[in-house]
Design a protein around this motif. Sequence first.
Motif, short mmCIF file in Angstrom:
data_model
loop_
_atom_site.label_atom_id
_atom_site.label_comp_id
_atom_site.label_asym_id
_atom_site.label_seq_id
_atom_site.Cartn_x
_atom_site.Cartn_y
_atom_site.Cartn_z
N TYR A 216 -18.74 7.19 5.59
CA TYR A 216 -18.02 7.31 4.96
C TYR A 216 -16.13 7.03 5.79
CZ TYR A 216 -14.35 8.47 1.66
OH TYR A 216 -13.35 9.78 0.80
N ALA A 217 -16.42 7.47 6.33
CA ALA A 217 -15.29 7.49 7.51
C ALA A 217 -15.31 6.25 8.14
CB ALA A 217 -14.80 8.86 8.17
N LEU A 218 -16.39 5.44 8.15
CA LEU A 218 -15.98 4.20 9.15
C LEU A 218 -15.63 3.14 7.69
CD1 LEU A 218 -16.59 1.86 10.89
CD2 LEU A 218 -18.53 1.84 10.22
N ILE A 219 -15.92 3.22 6.43
CA ILE A 219 -15.60 2.17 5.65
C ILE A 219 -14.15 2.07 5.57
CG2 ILE A 219 -15.65 2.19 3.00
CD1 ILE A 219 -18.72 0.37 5.15
N GLY A 220 -13.46 4.16 5.10
CA GLY A 220 -12.80 4.45 5.19
C GLY A 220 -11.36 4.16 5.62
N PHE A 221 -11.33 4.25 7.15
CA PHE A 221 -10.49 4.28 8.15
C PHE A 221 -10.38 2.60 8.24
CE2 PHE A 221 -10.74 8.62 8.72
CZ PHE A 221 -9.37 9.10 8.75
N LEU A 222 -11.34 2.21 8.22
CA LEU A 222 -11.63 0.58 9.21
C LEU A 222 -11.54 -0.57 8.47
CD1 LEU A 222 -13.63 1.32 12.19
CD2 LEU A 222 -11.49 0.57 12.18
N VAL A 223 -12.50 -0.50 7.58
CA VAL A 223 -12.90 -1.62 6.30
C VAL A 223 -12.40 -1.56 5.62
CG1 VAL A 223 -14.31 -2.32 4.46
CG2 VAL A 223 -15.05 -1.54 6.63
N VAL A 224 -11.82 -0.61 4.48
CA VAL A 224 -10.41 -0.23 3.54
C VAL A 224 -9.34 -1.55 4.12
CG1 VAL A 224 -9.40 0.88 1.52
CG2 VAL A 224 -11.63 1.11 2.38
N PRO A 225 -8.18 -1.11 5.06
CA PRO A 225 -7.53 -1.66 6.07
C PRO A 225 -7.69 -2.93 6.14
CG PRO A 225 -8.01 0.64 6.95
CD PRO A 225 -8.82 0.65 5.79
N TRP A 226 -9.53 -3.36 6.37
CA TRP A 226 -8.85 -4.86 7.11
C TRP A 226 -9.26 -5.76 5.47
CZ3 TRP A 226 -13.23 -7.79 5.43
CH2 TRP A 226 -12.79 -8.67 5.37
N ALA A 227 -9.58 -4.85 4.38
CA ALA A 227 -10.00 -5.78 3.87
C ALA A 227 -8.45 -5.75 2.46
CB ALA A 227 -10.63 -5.21 2.31
N VAL A 228 -8.03 -4.93 2.59
CA VAL A 228 -6.31 -4.67 1.77
C VAL A 228 -5.09 -5.91 2.76
CG1 VAL A 228 -4.15 -3.40 1.99
CG2 VAL A 228 -6.61 -2.82 1.04
N GLU A 229 -5.42 -6.03 4.51
CA GLU A 229 -4.90 -6.90 4.64
C GLU A 229 -5.28 -8.29 4.30
OE1 GLU A 229 -5.08 -5.95 9.03
OE2 GLU A 229 -4.11 -3.65 8.81
#
Length: 124
Positions: free
Chosen positions: A27-40
């Motif tokens: 959950y932390a990995l998805i939230g801190f890394l994947v979500v920002p990458w997807a938004v960017e």
Amino acid sequence: MNSESKPTTRRRRTTLVLILAGLFGFYALIGFLVVPWAVESILPEKLSAATGRPVTLASASFNPFTFEATLKEFALLEKDRAPFVAVGRLYANAELLPLLGGKAVLKALAIERPAISIARDSQG
């Protein structure tokens, strides 16, 4: 029988703790890394397609535990690349429980260095 059940119980507890720790880490990995990458990578493309204007975004961050999101150096540009709408920093802090019910409620919203460029042409 009693001596066999204690190691089995311990093993089950250990397995459960490891599974929960793994889920927490995922959950932390998805939230801190994947979500920002997807938004960017996705947000500028989708907004550009929807508005017909170029979109730039320097960075995005998200905290999955506090539901805080930050966009930095966001700009919606004219076709000649001049800024139409720009924000130096956009910060939002959402409340979790209303999100679970499908409603967006913000605890905080901050916009730093907002800018908008409006031009009037000969047709008004």
